[in-house]
Design an enzyme around this catalytic site. Structure first.
Site, PDB file in Angstrom:
ATOM      1  N   GLY A 259      16.976  57.206   5.552  1.00 60.81           N
ATOM      2  CA  GLY A 259      17.472  56.008   6.218  1.00 60.81           C
ATOM      3  C   GLY A 259      18.550  55.322   5.408  1.00 60.81           C
ATOM      4  N   CYS A 266       9.177  43.539  -2.426  1.00 69.25           N
ATOM      5  CA  CYS A 266       8.371  44.244  -3.432  1.00 69.25           C
ATOM      6  C   CYS A 266       9.073  45.424  -4.092  1.00 69.25           C
ATOM      7  CB  CYS A 266       7.056  44.691  -2.812  1.00 69.25           C
ATOM      8  SG  CYS A 266       5.997  43.293  -2.419  1.00 69.25           S
TER       9      CYS A 266
HETATM   10  N1  LIG Z   1       4.620  40.308   0.209  1.00 67.67           N
HETATM   11  C1  LIG Z   1       4.016  41.458   0.050  1.00 67.67           C
HETATM   12  O1  LIG Z   1       4.071  42.329   0.908  1.00 67.67           O
HETATM   13  C2  LIG Z   1       3.238  41.744  -1.199  1.00 67.67           C
HETATM   14  C3  LIG Z   1       2.347  42.829  -1.223  1.00 67.67           C
HETATM   15  C4  LIG Z   1       1.629  43.079  -2.384  1.00 67.67           C
HETATM   16  C5  LIG Z   1       1.806  42.291  -3.501  1.00 67.67           C
HETATM   17  N2  LIG Z   1       2.688  41.258  -3.463  1.00 67.67           N
HETATM   18  C6  LIG Z   1       2.814  40.435  -4.674  1.00 67.67           C
HETATM   19  O2  LIG Z   1       2.079  39.233  -4.482  1.00 67.67           O
HETATM   20  C7  LIG Z   1       2.730  38.129  -5.110  1.00 67.67           C
HETATM   21  C8  LIG Z   1       3.008  37.059  -4.078  1.00 67.67           C
HETATM   22  O3  LIG Z   1       3.916  37.586  -3.118  1.00 67.67           O
HETATM   23  P1  LIG Z   1       4.210  36.842  -1.728  1.00 67.67           P
HETATM   24  O4  LIG Z   1       5.100  37.732  -0.965  1.00 67.67           O
HETATM   25  O5  LIG Z   1       2.931  36.366  -1.137  1.00 67.67           O
HETATM   26  O6  LIG Z   1       5.047  35.586  -2.283  1.00 67.67           O
HETATM   27  P2  LIG Z   1       5.546  34.308  -1.460  1.00 67.67           P
HETATM   28  O7  LIG Z   1       6.840  33.942  -2.079  1.00 67.67           O
HETATM   29  O8  LIG Z   1       5.479  34.562   0.010  1.00 67.67           O
HETATM   30  O9  LIG Z   1       4.445  33.203  -1.795  1.00 67.67           O
HETATM   31  C9  LIG Z   1       4.220  32.681  -3.057  1.00 67.67           C
HETATM   32  C10 LIG Z   1       3.785  31.230  -2.890  1.00 67.67           C
HETATM   33  O10 LIG Z   1       3.355  30.715  -4.149  1.00 67.67           O
HETATM   34  C11 LIG Z   1       3.650  29.340  -4.169  1.00 67.67           C
HETATM   35  N3  LIG Z   1       3.617  28.837  -5.543  1.00 67.67           N
HETATM   36  C12 LIG Z   1       4.436  29.107  -6.590  1.00 67.67           C
HETATM   37  N4  LIG Z   1       4.048  28.439  -7.677  1.00 67.67           N
HETATM   38  C13 LIG Z   1       2.931  27.733  -7.344  1.00 67.67           C
HETATM   39  C14 LIG Z   1       2.074  26.856  -8.042  1.00 67.67           C
HETATM   40  N5  LIG Z   1       2.281  26.559  -9.330  1.00 67.67           N
HETATM   41  N6  LIG Z   1       1.039  26.331  -7.384  1.00 67.67           N
HETATM   42  C15 LIG Z   1       0.824  26.612  -6.083  1.00 67.67           C
HETATM   43  N7  LIG Z   1       1.609  27.417  -5.362  1.00 67.67           N
HETATM   44  C16 LIG Z   1       2.652  27.980  -5.980  1.00 67.67           C
HETATM   45  C17 LIG Z   1       5.033  29.287  -3.540  1.00 67.67           C
HETATM   46  O11 LIG Z   1       5.332  27.978  -3.085  1.00 67.67           O
HETATM   47  C18 LIG Z   1       4.873  30.297  -2.410  1.00 67.67           C
HETATM   48  O12 LIG Z   1       4.463  29.680  -1.209  1.00 67.67           O
HETATM   49  C19 LIG Z   1       3.977  38.719  -5.766  1.00 67.67           C
HETATM   50  O13 LIG Z   1       3.693  39.026  -7.100  1.00 67.67           O
HETATM   51  C20 LIG Z   1       4.235  39.975  -4.983  1.00 67.67           C
HETATM   52  O14 LIG Z   1       4.913  40.960  -5.731  1.00 67.67           O
HETATM   53  C21 LIG Z   1       3.388  40.958  -2.344  1.00 67.67           C
END
Ligand SMILES: NC(=O)c1ccc[n+]([C@@H]2O[C@H](COP(=O)([O-])OP(=O)(O)OC[C@H]3O[C@@H](n4cnc5c(N)ncnc54)[C@H](O)[C@@H]3O)[C@@H](O)[C@H]2O)c1
Length: 443
Positions: A259, A266
């Site tokens: 693609g 991620c």
């Molecule tokens: N999105 C995915 O598909 C996915 C899948 C697996 C793992 N992850 C991992 O999970 C983690 C989170 O990813 P996400 O996509 O959910 O991120 P996101 O950006 O959607 O959400 C993170 C949230 O954390 C909040 N936050 C930051 N600092 C804070 C604090 N001190 N107190 C309270 N809230 C706080 C932010 O305001 C935000 O709403 C990352 O490390 C990511 O790599 C993500």
């Protein structure tokens, strides 16, 4: 059990809602007041199939709560999940500011023994940093509490996140503490009833497992993209090659679709973090670097094909773009190939009309406002509006409704019937027989 989930993003809300669905009482906390107000008003801040209903049911049942107060969220919880973002720093390393801020806040607020679980994707050694940060705050308060730090990386896929969480292929628990492992086993038991899917390992092993999993998937994609580029030069149809190798049970069909590159929040950032981890530990990341670099160039392939076809007529042309999300099923446009393509097109003086079934609003927030104000980019509400008067269509995200469009109508609407199929969705013979010029990836 009583749980807190700190960070109400993609991972946090799904985690909270799914644990609540199994009867636990969960409080999700986020520092973003706008996000929490929206959640309290019943709105999910992003598109994820099935999540809104799950959140609503569990809120009604009194098992799922949202707050901006960390002290309130953690007060009664015996397991505290950290699910905040770990974005890339300039040097590619994972920025742990949010994670360590949360650890500090935990150290300042917990008043009873608990397990702190990192669900965020974090480099090897982060659990130790979390533990030290919490201990430092507890020492400062002169408080002694048993706190176990566990790594429990999340493997959900955006677009199918609820399903992935509810029916995990495996649950990774990284801990050296047997009592913590037991509690985690009990928490996950409802999700793994049919057979044991929980793997307990060392904390550092668990941290690495997440990166290795994403790197393996990204490697398969970049590998296949490189093969596709070679197929193009050799007059080979990569789709036949894909089927030919996918049927080998040692290879399988997943993640070998050629693609226009991978995106999302991620793969790109985790690849960079892993490369950085390797370099920081004197391992030359030859394969990992190549995977990233192939992806960067693959994201340019559609633009190059369009430029080569339109030549001098590129500037001043109109291109319809189908799909903005980095993949179907989500409105996430972070690092999306669509944005890389549109950027090149806009720079080349092209007018872009883009359609996505759900990601238009997140794209509107992510692209430079000048593209929209100047009319260089128009986000349209219908796929056929995107091709009306267009000199070509570029399909970037393989949403299902794009699979079988009304080609007759498209041909009538388009100025030139040219399709650049960035996800090999169409049968070249079929679309050519309908009078289209067709360009796929590797065919
Ligand atoms: N999105 C995915 O598909 C996915 C899948 C697996 C793992 N992850 C991992 O999970 C983690 C989170 O990813 P996400 O996509 O959910 O991120 P996101 O950006 O959607 O959400 C993170 C949230 O954390 C909040 N936050 C930051 N600092 C804070 C604090 N001190 N107190 C309270 N809230 C706080 C932010 O305001 C935000 O709403 C990352 O490390 C990511 O790599 C993500």
């Amino acid at each position: 059990m009583k749980l807190s989930v700190i960070g109400a993003g993609y991972v946090g809300i799904v985690t909270g809602a799914c644990f609540a669905e199994m009867g636990n009482t969960v409080t999700c906390v986020d520092k973003d007041t706008g996000k929490i107000s929206a959640l309290l008003a019943g709105k999910i801040p992003f598109y994820e199939p099935g999540l809104e209903e799950l959140v609503a049911t569990n809120r009604q049942a009194g098992r799922l709560h949202f707050t901006t107060s960390l002290s309130e969220a953690v007060a009664e919880a015996s397991i505290q999940f950290i699910a905040v973002g770990t974005p890339p720093r300039k040097d590619g390393s994972a920025d742990l500011t949010h994670v360590l801020n949360v650890a500090r806040e935990l150290g300042r607020n917990i008043n009873a023994a608990c397990i702190v679980v990192s669900k965020s994707t974090v480099p090897v050694g982060t659990a130790d940093q979390i533990r030290k940060t919490i201990d430092k705050e507890l020492d400062r308060r002169n408080v002694r509490l048993q706190v176990d730090v566990v790594s429990n990386p999340e493997f959900l896929k955006e677009g199918d996140a609820v399903n992935d969480f509810m029916r995990p292929e495996r649950v990774i628990i990284g801990t050296d503490s047997e009592p913590a492992a037991e509690q985690m086993r009990a928490l996950y038991a409802p999700f793994t009833r049919s057979h044991e899917r929980l793997l307990v390992m060392g904390v550092r092993d668990a941290e690495m497992t997440k990166y290795a999993a994403n790197a393996m998937l990204a490697t398969r994609i970049s590998f296949m993209n490189e093969i596709a580029n070679l197929c193009e030069r050799l007059g080979v149809d990569v789709e036949n090659v894909r089927r030919g190798i996918g049927s080998d049970s040692r290879i399988g069909y997943s993640f070998i679709y050629p693609g226009c590159g991978y995106g999302g929040s991620c793969f790109p950032k985790d690849m960079k973090a892993l490369v950085h981890m390797a370099e920081a530990n004197s391992v030359v990341p030859e394969v990992l670097r190549a995977v990233e670099s192939r992806n960067q160039s693959q994201k340019q392939r559609l633009f190059e094909k369009i430029r080569d076809r339109l030549g001098a007529k590129l500037a001043g042309s109109t291109i319809g773009v189908w799909g903005l999300a980095f993949k179907p099923g989500t409105d996430d446009v972070r690092e999306a190939p669509s944005i890389a393509l549109i950027e090149r097109l806009v720079d080349a003086g092209v007018r872009v009309k883009a359609y996505d079934p759900v990601a238009a609003e997140s794209a509107r927030r992510s692209v430079p406002a000048t593209w929209l104000k100047s009319g260089k980019l128009e986000l349209v509400a219908n796929p056929y509006d995107a091709v009306a008067g267009a000199d070509a269509l570029a399909l970037v995200t393989e949403w299902k409704p794009f699979r079988n469009p009304d080609f007759e109508t498209m041909k009538k609407l388009m100025r030139l019937p040219v399709i650049f199929d960035g996800r090999n969705q169409y049968d070249p013979k079929q679309v050519r027989s309908l009078g289209f010029e067709y360009f796929g990836i590797g065919r």
